[in-house]
Each structure stands twice: as C-alpha cells, then as structure tokens.
Design a protein around this motif. Structure first.
Motif, PDB file in Angstrom:
ATOM      1  N   LEU A  91      -0.765   9.087 -12.087  1.00 43.75           N
ATOM      2  CA  LEU A  91       0.053   9.339 -13.271  1.00 43.75           C
ATOM      3  C   LEU A  91       1.066   8.206 -13.364  1.00 43.75           C
ATOM      4  O   LEU A  91       2.201   8.318 -12.896  1.00 43.75           O
ATOM      5  CB  LEU A  91       0.765  10.688 -13.182  1.00 43.75           C
ATOM      6  N   ASP A  92       0.641   7.083 -13.924  1.00 43.97           N
ATOM      7  CA  ASP A  92       1.510   5.917 -14.040  1.00 43.97           C
ATOM      8  C   ASP A  92       2.227   5.885 -15.384  1.00 43.97           C
ATOM      9  O   ASP A  92       2.739   4.849 -15.805  1.00 43.97           O
ATOM     10  CB  ASP A  92       0.728   4.627 -13.819  1.00 43.97           C
ATOM     11  N   THR A 126       4.474   8.686 -11.120  1.00 48.36           N
ATOM     12  CA  THR A 126       5.664   7.929 -11.462  1.00 48.36           C
ATOM     13  C   THR A 126       6.743   8.863 -12.000  1.00 48.36           C
ATOM     14  O   THR A 126       6.525  10.070 -12.146  1.00 48.36           O
ATOM     15  CB  THR A 126       5.342   6.838 -12.504  1.00 48.36           C
ATOM     16  N   ASN A 127       7.905   8.323 -12.307  1.00 52.22           N
ATOM     17  CA  ASN A 127       8.989   9.117 -12.875  1.00 52.22           C
ATOM     18  C   ASN A 127       8.559   9.745 -14.197  1.00 52.22           C
ATOM     19  O   ASN A 127       7.975   9.067 -15.057  1.00 52.22           O
ATOM     20  CB  ASN A 127      10.221   8.242 -13.114  1.00 52.22           C
ATOM     21  N   ARG A 142      -3.888   4.665   4.566  1.00 52.52           N
ATOM     22  CA  ARG A 142      -4.237   3.556   5.444  1.00 52.52           C
ATOM     23  C   ARG A 142      -3.512   3.705   6.785  1.00 52.52           C
ATOM     24  O   ARG A 142      -2.524   4.432   6.904  1.00 52.52           O
ATOM     25  CB  ARG A 142      -3.844   2.227   4.799  1.00 52.52           C
ATOM     26  N   THR A 143      -4.001   2.988   7.797  1.00 54.37           N
ATOM     27  CA  THR A 143      -3.343   2.942   9.104  1.00 54.37           C
ATOM     28  C   THR A 143      -2.641   1.613   9.327  1.00 54.37           C
ATOM     29  O   THR A 143      -1.971   1.425  10.355  1.00 54.37           O
ATOM     30  CB  THR A 143      -4.371   3.164  10.228  1.00 54.37           C
ATOM     31  N   THR A 144      -2.791   0.699   8.385  1.00 57.74           N
ATOM     32  CA  THR A 144      -2.120  -0.594   8.454  1.00 57.74           C
ATOM     33  C   THR A 144      -1.484  -0.881   7.099  1.00 57.74           C
ATOM     34  O   THR A 144      -1.775  -0.215   6.106  1.00 57.74           O
ATOM     35  CB  THR A 144      -3.098  -1.721   8.804  1.00 57.74           C
ATOM     36  N   GLY A 145      -0.617  -1.864   7.065  1.00 60.92           N
ATOM     37  CA  GLY A 145       0.041  -2.222   5.818  1.00 60.92           C
ATOM     38  C   GLY A 145       1.404  -1.578   5.696  1.00 60.92           C
ATOM     39  O   GLY A 145       1.959  -1.032   6.661  1.00 60.92           O
ATOM     40  N   ASP A 146       1.952  -1.611   4.508  1.00 66.25           N
ATOM     41  CA  ASP A 146       3.294  -1.117   4.256  1.00 66.25           C
ATOM     42  C   ASP A 146       3.430   0.371   4.612  1.00 66.25           C
ATOM     43  O   ASP A 146       2.626   1.196   4.173  1.00 66.25           O
ATOM     44  CB  ASP A 146       3.653  -1.333   2.787  1.00 66.25           C
ATOM     45  N   THR A 147       4.455   0.696   5.385  1.00 64.07           N
ATOM     46  CA  THR A 147       4.640   2.075   5.837  1.00 64.07           C
ATOM     47  C   THR A 147       4.836   3.033   4.679  1.00 64.07           C
ATOM     48  O   THR A 147       4.285   4.140   4.668  1.00 64.07           O
ATOM     49  CB  THR A 147       5.854   2.163   6.783  1.00 64.07           C
ATOM     50  N   THR A 148       5.613   2.635   3.695  1.00 62.88           N
ATOM     51  CA  THR A 148       5.946   3.538   2.590  1.00 62.88           C
ATOM     52  C   THR A 148       4.802   3.705   1.611  1.00 62.88           C
ATOM     53  O   THR A 148       4.400   4.825   1.281  1.00 62.88           O
ATOM     54  CB  THR A 148       7.189   3.019   1.842  1.00 62.88           C
ATOM     55  N   VAL A 159       7.159   8.398  -6.918  1.00 62.26           N
ATOM     56  CA  VAL A 159       8.164   7.354  -6.997  1.00 62.26           C
ATOM     57  C   VAL A 159       9.540   7.896  -6.634  1.00 62.26           C
ATOM     58  O   VAL A 159      10.311   7.238  -5.928  1.00 62.26           O
ATOM     59  CB  VAL A 159       8.181   6.732  -8.418  1.00 62.26           C
ATOM     60  N   SER A 160       9.853   9.108  -7.100  1.00 62.76           N
ATOM     61  CA  SER A 160      11.158   9.709  -6.820  1.00 62.76           C
ATOM     62  C   SER A 160      11.073  11.209  -7.064  1.00 62.76           C
ATOM     63  O   SER A 160      10.008  11.746  -7.413  1.00 62.76           O
ATOM     64  CB  SER A 160      12.239   9.097  -7.719  1.00 62.76           C
ATOM     65  N   SER A 161      12.207  11.892  -6.954  1.00 66.67           N
ATOM     66  CA  SER A 161      12.248  13.329  -7.220  1.00 66.67           C
ATOM     67  C   SER A 161      12.075  13.640  -8.703  1.00 66.67           C
ATOM     68  O   SER A 161      11.964  14.810  -9.079  1.00 66.67           O
ATOM     69  CB  SER A 161      13.570  13.924  -6.718  1.00 66.67           C
TER      70      SER A 161
END
Length: 218
Positions: A91-92, A126-127, A142-148, A159-161
């Motif tokens: 949902l972008d 997304t918001n 994934r198990t690699t790459g950016d944690t977030t 994206v947020s609350s």
C-alpha cells in the motif's frame, strides 16, 4: 426594493468554491475489486473485471480509493521495496484495502516462514494506508541487509503509526531482526499469534495496539 431578492456577495462565492472543491475531492474516490475468479481487466471497477491479485488493483488506484477483496488465498503478485525483498501487498498510497467477508476467508500469504533469499513479506503500508479484514500468514524477511527495511516485519512493515491494520489475524510470520509479526504501524482489534523472531527481537516493534489479542508468539 424587493426584500426577498438576494444579492450575490463575495462570501457567497467563497462558500460556493469551497463546496465545489469538496465535491471534487469526495467524488474522486473509486472502488476497485479483487477476486480469484475475476476477469482481470483494468481498471478493475466491478466484480466482472476484478483483478486476480491485490497488488495490480492497488497499482491502478489513487489516494482515497478503496480496494475490495473477496474470499480466497492471495499468494501471488507483489512488489519489491527497499532492496530486494518482495512484499505480497504494498500500500504505497493513502488508500484502503478491505476484505468483503473477513480474515477467516481472506488471506494474504507470503512464501513461507523461512527467513532468507526466498522470503516474501505479507504487507507493506505507507502513511494513510489501511488494511482491514485479512489473515496475514507465512511472511518472512531477509537475513542480510538493512536491519529495519529488509530484516524486520515478517507479517507487515509500516512506515509509521499512521498506517492502520484492523480486524486482522496475523499468524505464523517470521523476522530475522525486529517485529516477527509487525514492524511499526497501528493495530486495532487484531489476533496476533505464532509469530517469531530468530534473533531475539521483539514480536511487534514500535507498534500501537488497541483491543488486540497476542498469544503464543516467540
């Protein structure tokens, strides 16, 4: 002078313009439809021409539209976001995706609860996006790459609350880092169970919950 005669004023013009703009905004919303039995004819504005996967209906929609999804297990389609991780539903846009008959007959399914190169997250919001009345299951990261962005939020990543997941069952999802069930977002009247994180992270990271049941997660 006729006391019943009304003269047009500047204030009248301002009010009329405001009403016209409001009508334009409210009339912009369009209903889109998704069914495994649909004809899959864009722009998917009735059941006969309904999309057969949720993402293609979203891609044709605009902010404020509603995507209606009828019964079935939706396990194909999706979109890659923030690297190389596919999300079954993205949902972008600030729109609503709603099931017709609720979470026990309408499922958004990933590719299994094994984190790694074959994983598919269930949903990304997304918001202003809202997901209402689904089961989210078998999502992973994934198990690699950016944690977030790549290793968190197996069931859903928000994206947020200001992204809302309501009246959903979130079960049997996995994350390598944070949020085995959900990362960020707001949950309302959801059942969250049998989700896990493999690195000891939280079940629901930075999530606002209201009237939810959370059991048997690890």
């Amino acid at each position: 002078m006729n006391p019943r005669k009304r003269h047009f004023t500047y204030q009248d013009g301002v009010i009329g313009l405001a009403v016209l703009l409001l009508n334009c905004i409210t009339s912009h919303a369009v209903d889109r439809y998704v069914s495994l039995e649909g004809g899959h004819v864009p722009p998917f504005t009735d059941w006969a021409s309904a999309a057969t996967n949720i993402q293609e209906a979203i891609d044709t929609a605009s902010d404020g539209d509603v995507v209606w999804v009828t019964n079935g297990v939706y396990a194909v389609g999706g979109k890659v976001m923030a690297g190389d991780l596919t999300n079954r539903v993205v949902l972008d846009k600030a729109l609503a995706v709603r099931s017709v008959n609720g979470p026990f007959v309408t499922t958004i399914q990933g590719s299994g609860t094994v984190n790694g190169p074959t994983a598919t997250r269930c949903a990304l919001l997304t918001n202003g996006g809202s997901l209402n009345g689904f089961t989210l299951e078998a999502g992973a990261t994934r198990t690699t790459g950016d944690t977030t962005t790549l290793r968190s939020g197996g069931g859903a990543w928000c994206v947020s609350s200001n992204a809302l997941i309501a009246n959903c069952v979130i079960r049997s999802n996995a994350a390598n880092a944070l949020g085995g069930a959900v990362f960020r977002g707001s949950l309302n009247t959801c059942l969250v169970f049998r989700n896990f994180t493999s690195q000891g992270g939280s079940l629901a990271q930075d999530v606002r919950m209201s009237s939810c049941t959370v059991v048997s997660n690890s």
